[in-house]
Write a protein that holds these residues in place. Structure first.
Motif, PDB file in Angstrom:
ATOM      1  N   ARG A 135     -39.006 -28.234 -41.384  1.00 46.46           N
ATOM      2  CA  ARG A 135     -37.650 -27.722 -41.628  1.00 46.46           C
ATOM      3  C   ARG A 135     -37.641 -26.191 -41.583  1.00 46.46           C
ATOM      4  O   ARG A 135     -36.758 -25.591 -40.980  1.00 46.46           O
ATOM      5  CB  ARG A 135     -37.116 -28.206 -42.974  1.00 46.46           C
ATOM      6  CG  ARG A 135     -35.666 -27.770 -43.203  1.00 46.46           C
ATOM      7  CD  ARG A 135     -35.060 -28.284 -44.493  1.00 46.46           C
ATOM      8  NE  ARG A 135     -35.249 -29.695 -44.731  1.00 46.46           N
ATOM      9  CZ  ARG A 135     -34.571 -30.674 -44.127  1.00 46.46           C
ATOM     10  NH1 ARG A 135     -33.657 -30.378 -43.240  1.00 46.46           N
ATOM     11  NH2 ARG A 135     -34.814 -31.927 -44.434  1.00 46.46           N
ATOM     12  N   TRP A 154     -29.337 -26.564 -36.112  1.00 51.58           N
ATOM     13  CA  TRP A 154     -28.590 -27.760 -36.535  1.00 51.58           C
ATOM     14  C   TRP A 154     -29.527 -28.776 -37.180  1.00 51.58           C
ATOM     15  O   TRP A 154     -29.230 -29.307 -38.252  1.00 51.58           O
ATOM     16  CB  TRP A 154     -27.869 -28.380 -35.332  1.00 51.58           C
ATOM     17  CG  TRP A 154     -27.238 -29.690 -35.673  1.00 51.58           C
ATOM     18  CD1 TRP A 154     -26.039 -29.899 -36.271  1.00 51.58           C
ATOM     19  CD2 TRP A 154     -27.828 -30.986 -35.480  1.00 51.58           C
ATOM     20  NE1 TRP A 154     -25.833 -31.246 -36.456  1.00 51.58           N
ATOM     21  CE2 TRP A 154     -26.910 -31.932 -35.978  1.00 51.58           C
ATOM     22  CE3 TRP A 154     -29.028 -31.432 -34.933  1.00 51.58           C
ATOM     23  CZ2 TRP A 154     -27.165 -33.300 -35.932  1.00 51.58           C
ATOM     24  CZ3 TRP A 154     -29.279 -32.786 -34.894  1.00 51.58           C
ATOM     25  CH2 TRP A 154     -28.352 -33.706 -35.386  1.00 51.58           C
ATOM     26  N   ALA A 155     -30.655 -29.049 -36.524  1.00 48.79           N
ATOM     27  CA  ALA A 155     -31.598 -30.044 -37.060  1.00 48.79           C
ATOM     28  C   ALA A 155     -32.142 -29.613 -38.415  1.00 48.79           C
ATOM     29  O   ALA A 155     -32.243 -30.428 -39.337  1.00 48.79           O
ATOM     30  CB  ALA A 155     -32.747 -30.275 -36.070  1.00 48.79           C
ATOM     31  N   LEU A 157     -30.715 -27.801 -40.604  1.00 44.64           N
ATOM     32  CA  LEU A 157     -29.665 -27.854 -41.622  1.00 44.64           C
ATOM     33  C   LEU A 157     -29.146 -29.266 -41.907  1.00 44.64           C
ATOM     34  O   LEU A 157     -28.733 -29.553 -43.032  1.00 44.64           O
ATOM     35  CB  LEU A 157     -28.483 -26.978 -41.200  1.00 44.64           C
ATOM     36  CG  LEU A 157     -28.716 -25.478 -41.198  1.00 44.64           C
ATOM     37  CD1 LEU A 157     -27.545 -24.762 -40.528  1.00 44.64           C
ATOM     38  CD2 LEU A 157     -28.939 -24.969 -42.613  1.00 44.64           C
ATOM     39  N   ARG A 158     -29.169 -30.139 -40.906  1.00 45.77           N
ATOM     40  CA  ARG A 158     -28.463 -31.416 -41.052  1.00 45.77           C
ATOM     41  C   ARG A 158     -29.320 -32.666 -41.020  1.00 45.77           C
ATOM     42  O   ARG A 158     -28.899 -33.708 -41.534  1.00 45.77           O
ATOM     43  CB  ARG A 158     -27.409 -31.532 -39.939  1.00 45.77           C
ATOM     44  CG  ARG A 158     -26.438 -30.374 -39.876  1.00 45.77           C
ATOM     45  CD  ARG A 158     -25.561 -30.255 -41.059  1.00 45.77           C
ATOM     46  NE  ARG A 158     -24.568 -31.301 -40.991  1.00 45.77           N
ATOM     47  CZ  ARG A 158     -23.725 -31.592 -41.949  1.00 45.77           C
ATOM     48  NH1 ARG A 158     -23.732 -30.900 -43.055  1.00 45.77           N
ATOM     49  NH2 ARG A 158     -22.867 -32.558 -41.816  1.00 45.77           N
ATOM     50  N   VAL A 159     -30.490 -32.642 -40.412  1.00 46.71           N
ATOM     51  CA  VAL A 159     -31.287 -33.859 -40.251  1.00 46.71           C
ATOM     52  C   VAL A 159     -32.158 -34.077 -41.486  1.00 46.71           C
ATOM     53  O   VAL A 159     -32.811 -33.153 -41.971  1.00 46.71           O
ATOM     54  CB  VAL A 159     -32.162 -33.768 -38.986  1.00 46.71           C
ATOM     55  CG1 VAL A 159     -33.098 -34.954 -38.872  1.00 46.71           C
ATOM     56  CG2 VAL A 159     -31.291 -33.653 -37.739  1.00 46.71           C
ATOM     57  N   GLU A 160     -32.139 -35.296 -41.980  1.00 42.78           N
ATOM     58  CA  GLU A 160     -32.987 -35.721 -43.112  1.00 42.78           C
ATOM     59  C   GLU A 160     -32.882 -34.798 -44.321  1.00 42.78           C
ATOM     60  O   GLU A 160     -33.882 -34.393 -44.896  1.00 42.78           O
ATOM     61  CB  GLU A 160     -34.448 -35.821 -42.669  1.00 42.78           C
ATOM     62  CG  GLU A 160     -34.703 -36.896 -41.668  1.00 42.78           C
ATOM     63  CD  GLU A 160     -36.169 -37.037 -41.319  1.00 42.78           C
ATOM     64  OE1 GLU A 160     -36.535 -38.104 -40.807  1.00 42.78           O
ATOM     65  OE2 GLU A 160     -36.955 -36.095 -41.546  1.00 42.78           O
ATOM     66  N   ARG A 161     -31.656 -34.508 -44.716  1.00 45.60           N
ATOM     67  CA  ARG A 161     -31.486 -33.689 -45.931  1.00 45.60           C
ATOM     68  C   ARG A 161     -31.907 -34.503 -47.134  1.00 45.60           C
ATOM     69  O   ARG A 161     -31.541 -35.660 -47.288  1.00 45.60           O
ATOM     70  CB  ARG A 161     -30.031 -33.240 -46.104  1.00 45.60           C
ATOM     71  CG  ARG A 161     -29.550 -32.210 -45.112  1.00 45.60           C
ATOM     72  CD  ARG A 161     -30.370 -30.960 -45.015  1.00 45.60           C
ATOM     73  NE  ARG A 161     -30.497 -30.273 -46.282  1.00 45.60           N
ATOM     74  CZ  ARG A 161     -31.296 -29.244 -46.477  1.00 45.60           C
ATOM     75  NH1 ARG A 161     -32.022 -28.789 -45.500  1.00 45.60           N
ATOM     76  NH2 ARG A 161     -31.385 -28.662 -47.644  1.00 45.60           N
TER      77      ARG A 161
END
Length: 134
Positions: free
Chosen positions: A67, A126-127, A129-133
């Protein structure tokens, strides 16, 4: 393996492919432009290889490292692509220090020249910030 770590591995492949463009016969024209759009030099190759190694390390180390890579890399590459519209050169490969500014332009050529960094940066950010939060 998590989605973020797999995305980092995807960046390893894309960045190594970018670093190899100058060395594949037929991908550069007589002026040394890859696909007839942009020139890649040793600074660009070093940047792409270093970024690929960073992405690989992040993918191997942890979800948190993946991340962090995506957020930092995304911010830097997206900014570099946007900066290219204002000067014709990016800051990551030191182009703004070695070339005179060409001024702001939104021509098709300038868009295509900056599109790789815009796309890579935007998707990574984007990934991150948004993927698997959690």
């Amino acid at each position: 393996m998590s989605v973020l770590r797999k995305i980092c591995l995807g960046y390893v492949l894309v960045l190594l492919a970018a670093a190899s463009l100058n060395y594949v016969p037929g991908l550069t024209d007589d002026q040394g432009l890859a696909f007839g759009i942009f020139a890649l030099d040793i600074f660009d190759d070093a940047l792409h290889v270093a970024s690929a190694l960073w992405a690989l390390a992040a993918a191997v180390i942890s979800q948190r490292a993946a991340r962090a890579f995506l957020l930092i890399f995304g911010t830097l590459y997206l900014g570099d692509g946007l900066f290219g519209f204002f000067t014709g050169y990016g800051y990551l490969d030191l182009g703004i220090f070695t070339n005179a500014s060409e001024g702001m332009s939104f021509t098709l050529f300038r868009v295509l020249a900056n599109l790789p960094h815009l796309a890579l940066g935007a998707f990574a950010l984007w990934a991150g910030l948004r993927v698997e939060r959690d």
